[in-house]
Design a protein around this motif. Sequence first.
Motif, PDB file in Angstrom:
ATOM      1  N   GLN A  41      -2.875   9.437  12.085  1.00 52.09           N
ATOM      2  CA  GLN A  41      -2.638   9.240  13.515  1.00 52.09           C
ATOM      3  C   GLN A  41      -1.165   8.941  13.785  1.00 52.09           C
ATOM      4  O   GLN A  41      -0.597   9.407  14.769  1.00 52.09           O
ATOM      5  N   TRP A  42      -0.560   8.165  12.924  1.00 45.24           N
ATOM      6  CA  TRP A  42       0.847   7.806  13.082  1.00 45.24           C
ATOM      7  C   TRP A  42       1.732   9.053  12.945  1.00 45.24           C
ATOM      8  O   TRP A  42       2.638   9.254  13.742  1.00 45.24           O
ATOM      9  N   LYS A  43       1.433   9.905  11.973  1.00 46.57           N
ATOM     10  CA  LYS A  43       2.223  11.112  11.759  1.00 46.57           C
ATOM     11  C   LYS A  43       2.119  12.056  12.960  1.00 46.57           C
ATOM     12  O   LYS A  43       3.086  12.734  13.283  1.00 46.57           O
ATOM     13  N   VAL A  70       1.311  -0.799  15.843  1.00 42.12           N
ATOM     14  CA  VAL A  70       1.435   0.303  14.887  1.00 42.12           C
ATOM     15  C   VAL A  70       0.423   0.165  13.771  1.00 42.12           C
ATOM     16  O   VAL A  70       0.023   1.150  13.161  1.00 42.12           O
ATOM     17  N   TRP A  71      -0.046  -1.042  13.504  1.00 43.14           N
ATOM     18  CA  TRP A  71      -1.022  -1.257  12.439  1.00 43.14           C
ATOM     19  C   TRP A  71      -2.411  -0.808  12.846  1.00 43.14           C
ATOM     20  O   TRP A  71      -3.320  -0.774  12.020  1.00 43.14           O
ATOM     21  N   GLN A  72      -2.583  -0.429  14.091  1.00 41.94           N
ATOM     22  CA  GLN A  72      -3.881   0.051  14.567  1.00 41.94           C
ATOM     23  C   GLN A  72      -4.103   1.527  14.239  1.00 41.94           C
ATOM     24  O   GLN A  72      -5.206   2.031  14.359  1.00 41.94           O
ATOM     25  N   TYR A  73      -3.042   2.225  13.875  1.00 43.02           N
ATOM     26  CA  TYR A  73      -3.139   3.651  13.583  1.00 43.02           C
ATOM     27  C   TYR A  73      -3.403   3.901  12.100  1.00 43.02           C
ATOM     28  O   TYR A  73      -2.892   3.183  11.251  1.00 43.02           O
ATOM     29  N   THR A  74      -4.175   4.956  11.823  1.00 41.18           N
ATOM     30  CA  THR A  74      -4.235   5.433  10.444  1.00 41.18           C
ATOM     31  C   THR A  74      -2.922   6.164  10.180  1.00 41.18           C
ATOM     32  O   THR A  74      -2.176   6.497  11.121  1.00 41.18           O
TER      33      THR A  74
END
Length: 66
Positions: free
Chosen positions: A58-60, A51-55
């Motif tokens: 991107q996460w939203k 999950v830390w790979q997403y901005t």
Amino acid sequence: MGAQGRDNVSHGCTNMSAANARWMFGFSQVGDVVKFTGSDRPFLPVEGIGVWQYTYDQWKKQSALA
């Protein structure tokens, strides 16, 4: 430990020897930054704590509400 440093058996962990892992556990603190180097393969979001790979944007976009 026979595969240490020879086979790809890490499964997302740090793949440290027992002695190095003991040192890391004894000297690191919650929140310390860990940077993995030495590979040209990108860390994928589906691997481990990806999950830390997403901005944030991107996460939203992964939300059912998006």
